[in-house]
Design a protein around this motif. Structure first.
Motif, PDB file in Angstrom:
ATOM      1  N   GLU A   1       8.299   6.443  19.933  1.00  0.00           N
ATOM      2  CA  GLU A   1       9.071   5.272  20.350  1.00  0.00           C
ATOM      3  C   GLU A   1       8.830   4.936  21.816  1.00  0.00           C
ATOM      4  O   GLU A   1       8.812   3.758  22.202  1.00  0.00           O
ATOM      5  CB  GLU A   1      10.556   5.524  20.109  1.00  0.00           C
ATOM      6  N   GLN A   2       8.628   5.955  22.633  1.00  0.00           N
ATOM      7  CA  GLN A   2       8.455   5.739  24.072  1.00  0.00           C
ATOM      8  C   GLN A   2       7.033   5.297  24.431  1.00  0.00           C
ATOM      9  O   GLN A   2       6.843   4.538  25.378  1.00  0.00           O
ATOM     10  CB  GLN A   2       8.783   7.033  24.841  1.00  0.00           C
ATOM     11  N   ALA A   3       6.047   5.780  23.682  1.00  0.00           N
ATOM     12  CA  ALA A   3       4.661   5.582  24.116  1.00  0.00           C
ATOM     13  C   ALA A   3       3.780   4.782  23.161  1.00  0.00           C
ATOM     14  O   ALA A   3       2.629   4.495  23.498  1.00  0.00           O
ATOM     15  CB  ALA A   3       4.020   6.958  24.377  1.00  0.00           C
ATOM     16  N   TYR A   4       4.295   4.415  21.991  1.00  0.00           N
ATOM     17  CA  TYR A   4       3.456   3.747  21.002  1.00  0.00           C
ATOM     18  C   TYR A   4       4.156   2.512  20.436  1.00  0.00           C
ATOM     19  O   TYR A   4       5.336   2.287  20.691  1.00  0.00           O
ATOM     20  CB  TYR A   4       3.098   4.723  19.870  1.00  0.00           C
ATOM     21  N   ASP A   5       3.416   1.702  19.674  1.00  0.00           N
ATOM     22  CA  ASP A   5       3.968   0.460  19.139  1.00  0.00           C
ATOM     23  C   ASP A   5       4.839   0.723  17.909  1.00  0.00           C
ATOM     24  O   ASP A   5       4.845   1.816  17.342  1.00  0.00           O
ATOM     25  CB  ASP A   5       2.858  -0.534  18.810  1.00  0.00           C
TER      26      ASP A   5
ATOM     27  N   ASN B   1       5.240  21.674  23.529  1.00  0.00           N
ATOM     28  CA  ASN B   1       5.257  22.828  24.434  1.00  0.00           C
ATOM     29  C   ASN B   1       6.211  22.642  25.610  1.00  0.00           C
ATOM     30  O   ASN B   1       6.139  23.364  26.599  1.00  0.00           O
ATOM     31  CB  ASN B   1       3.853  23.115  24.959  1.00  0.00           C
ATOM     32  N   SER B   2       7.095  21.658  25.493  1.00  0.00           N
ATOM     33  CA  SER B   2       8.054  21.366  26.560  1.00  0.00           C
ATOM     34  C   SER B   2       9.410  21.035  25.949  1.00  0.00           C
ATOM     35  O   SER B   2       9.606  21.138  24.741  1.00  0.00           O
ATOM     36  CB  SER B   2       7.565  20.180  27.396  1.00  0.00           C
ATOM     37  N   ASP B   3      10.339  20.653  26.815  1.00  0.00           N
ATOM     38  CA  ASP B   3      11.655  20.185  26.353  1.00  0.00           C
ATOM     39  C   ASP B   3      11.721  18.657  26.335  1.00  0.00           C
ATOM     40  O   ASP B   3      12.808  18.085  26.256  1.00  0.00           O
ATOM     41  CB  ASP B   3      12.765  20.721  27.273  1.00  0.00           C
ATOM     42  N   GLN B   4      10.561  18.022  26.405  1.00  0.00           N
ATOM     43  CA  GLN B   4      10.506  16.570  26.457  1.00  0.00           C
ATOM     44  C   GLN B   4      11.247  15.936  25.278  1.00  0.00           C
ATOM     45  O   GLN B   4      11.100  16.373  24.134  1.00  0.00           O
ATOM     46  CB  GLN B   4       9.038  16.122  26.444  1.00  0.00           C
ATOM     47  N   TYR B   5      12.060  14.936  25.585  1.00  0.00           N
ATOM     48  CA  TYR B   5      12.839  14.150  24.617  1.00  0.00           C
ATOM     49  C   TYR B   5      14.001  14.923  23.977  1.00  0.00           C
ATOM     50  O   TYR B   5      14.664  14.387  23.095  1.00  0.00           O
ATOM     51  CB  TYR B   5      11.931  13.558  23.527  1.00  0.00           C
TER      52      TYR B   5
ATOM     53  N   LYS C   1      -0.932  12.788  14.294  1.00  0.00           N
ATOM     54  CA  LYS C   1      -2.294  12.269  14.394  1.00  0.00           C
ATOM     55  C   LYS C   1      -2.571  11.252  13.299  1.00  0.00           C
ATOM     56  O   LYS C   1      -3.203  10.215  13.544  1.00  0.00           O
ATOM     57  CB  LYS C   1      -3.304  13.419  14.320  1.00  0.00           C
ATOM     58  N   ALA C   2      -2.094  11.528  12.084  1.00  0.00           N
ATOM     59  CA  ALA C   2      -2.307  10.604  10.965  1.00  0.00           C
ATOM     60  C   ALA C   2      -1.619   9.269  11.213  1.00  0.00           C
ATOM     61  O   ALA C   2      -2.076   8.222  10.730  1.00  0.00           O
ATOM     62  CB  ALA C   2      -1.800  11.228   9.668  1.00  0.00           C
ATOM     63  N   ALA C   3      -0.518   9.299  11.981  1.00  0.00           N
ATOM     64  CA  ALA C   3       0.213   8.059  12.284  1.00  0.00           C
ATOM     65  C   ALA C   3      -0.406   7.305  13.453  1.00  0.00           C
ATOM     66  O   ALA C   3      -0.052   6.147  13.690  1.00  0.00           O
ATOM     67  CB  ALA C   3       1.676   8.379  12.587  1.00  0.00           C
ATOM     68  N   GLY C   4      -1.301   7.970  14.194  1.00  0.00           N
ATOM     69  CA  GLY C   4      -1.956   7.299  15.313  1.00  0.00           C
ATOM     70  C   GLY C   4      -1.604   7.833  16.677  1.00  0.00           C
ATOM     71  O   GLY C   4      -2.014   7.272  17.699  1.00  0.00           O
ATOM     72  N   LEU C   5      -0.852   8.940  16.741  1.00  0.00           N
ATOM     73  CA  LEU C   5      -0.501   9.534  18.026  1.00  0.00           C
ATOM     74  C   LEU C   5      -1.653  10.400  18.533  1.00  0.00           C
ATOM     75  O   LEU C   5      -2.441  10.942  17.742  1.00  0.00           O
ATOM     76  CB  LEU C   5       0.764  10.393  17.924  1.00  0.00           C
ATOM     77  N   ASP C   6      -1.740  10.556  19.836  1.00  0.00           N
ATOM     78  CA  ASP C   6      -2.769  11.380  20.453  1.00  0.00           C
ATOM     79  C   ASP C   6      -2.382  12.851  20.351  1.00  0.00           C
ATOM     80  O   ASP C   6      -1.247  13.234  20.648  1.00  0.00           O
ATOM     81  CB  ASP C   6      -2.938  10.993  21.923  1.00  0.00           C
ATOM     82  N   ALA C   7      -3.316  13.687  19.922  1.00  0.00           N
ATOM     83  CA  ALA C   7      -3.040  15.108  19.715  1.00  0.00           C
ATOM     84  C   ALA C   7      -2.575  15.788  20.998  1.00  0.00           C
ATOM     85  O   ALA C   7      -1.698  16.663  20.963  1.00  0.00           O
ATOM     86  CB  ALA C   7      -4.279  15.810  19.169  1.00  0.00           C
ATOM     87  N   GLU C   8      -3.134  15.393  22.133  1.00  0.00           N
ATOM     88  CA  GLU C   8      -2.741  16.005  23.405  1.00  0.00           C
ATOM     89  C   GLU C   8      -1.314  15.631  23.774  1.00  0.00           C
ATOM     90  O   GLU C   8      -0.558  16.463  24.302  1.00  0.00           O
ATOM     91  CB  GLU C   8      -3.699  15.573  24.515  1.00  0.00           C
ATOM     92  N   ASP C   9      -0.926  14.374  23.499  1.00  0.00           N
ATOM     93  CA  ASP C   9       0.465  13.953  23.736  1.00  0.00           C
ATOM     94  C   ASP C   9       1.434  14.800  22.913  1.00  0.00           C
ATOM     95  O   ASP C   9       2.484  15.221  23.397  1.00  0.00           O
ATOM     96  CB  ASP C   9       0.646  12.479  23.348  1.00  0.00           C
ATOM     97  N   ILE C  10       1.065  15.027  21.652  1.00  0.00           N
ATOM     98  CA  ILE C  10       1.922  15.807  20.760  1.00  0.00           C
ATOM     99  C   ILE C  10       2.029  17.247  21.248  1.00  0.00           C
ATOM    100  O   ILE C  10       3.127  17.811  21.325  1.00  0.00           O
ATOM    101  CB  ILE C  10       1.368  15.787  19.319  1.00  0.00           C
TER     102      ILE C  10
END
Length: 231
Positions: free
Chosen positions: A110-114, A161-165, A147-156
């Motif tokens: 939601e924050q980084a993709y359409d 590996n963090s507390d992001q979101y 990845k199948a939905a179109g997100l970048d693997a590195e973003d995921i």
């Protein structure tokens, strides 16, 4: 543009069914492109383990004091409802798991993709749970779904590996609490609150009545809460 807030959990079969019915209603009402779907996190069981050896039959039988045969009948009811919406449901094969990271993954999208990517991810997570019966707590599973939905693997990877979101998910749950929402799915259309997976026709009516009247929070439809699913 009409905003529709959807409170749901990827562990809830009626959430998947309800969202499919809503999509059908939007198409039927000719409102494609005029609806903004806002996905809100809601964990039915925040303390759920990341892995469980119990089957869905065993969980339902234990929770409701049912025989395995009676539990299987309930599962068949859900499968039938899902297949009626074009979903190849396999509720009996679900692997119980914690959905917190799945909700965080949605927040990343939601924050980084359409919006199309967000919706694709949303259904990808539901499909992974109720059709493919994958573990939604598994980082590798979440990465492949993303990845199948179109997100970048590195973003995921960075997110997992963090507390992001984390706070975004918690905030959604607090909003639900403040609104008195105790079960999902719950759809908020303007000042109309729709609890449960109501029919496509009822969704069409609700959208047409947007902003004019409210639907009782005790309304019809099937839903799930922390004690189980109304099936």
């Amino acid at each position: 543009m009409i905003n529709i807030n959807i409170f749901s959990d990827f562990a809830c079969p009626w959430c998947y069914i309800g969202e499919k019915r809503l999509d059908s209603a939007i198409t039927k009402a000719g409102l494609g492109g005029k609806i903004n779907l806002v996905y809100r996190s809601f964990q039915l069981d925040p303390n759920a383990p990341k892995n469980s050896d119990k089957t869905t039959v065993e969980r339902l039988a234990s929770k409701y004091n049912l025989s395995p045969e009676a539990a299987q009948k309930r599962i068949a009811m859900v499968d039938k409802a899902g297949k009626g919406e074009g979903i190849d449901f396999n509720f009996g094969g679900v692997k119980p798991s914690n959905t917190f990271d799945a909700h965080r993954l949605m927040k990343l999208a939601e924050q980084a993709y359409d919006s199309l990517t967000v919706q694709k991810l949303n259904y990808g997570l539901f499909d992974a749970n109720f059709t493919k019966n994958l573990n939604l707590s598994d980082p590798e599973v979440l990465t492949e779904i993303g990845k199948a939905a179109g997100l970048d693997a590195e973003d995921i990877k960075n997110m997992l590996n963090s507390d992001q979101y984390k706070e975004d998910v918690i905030n959604d749950e607090n909003v639900a609490k403040n609104l008195g929402i105790t079960s999902v799915p719950c759809f908020i259309i303007g000042n109309i609150a729709i609890p449960g997976a109501i029919s496509t026709e009822d969704f069409v009516d609700a959208i047409e009545k947007y902003g004019k009247e409210s639907i009782s929070e005790s309304g019809s439809g099937c839903s799930c809460d922390e004690s189980g699913c109304n099936i």
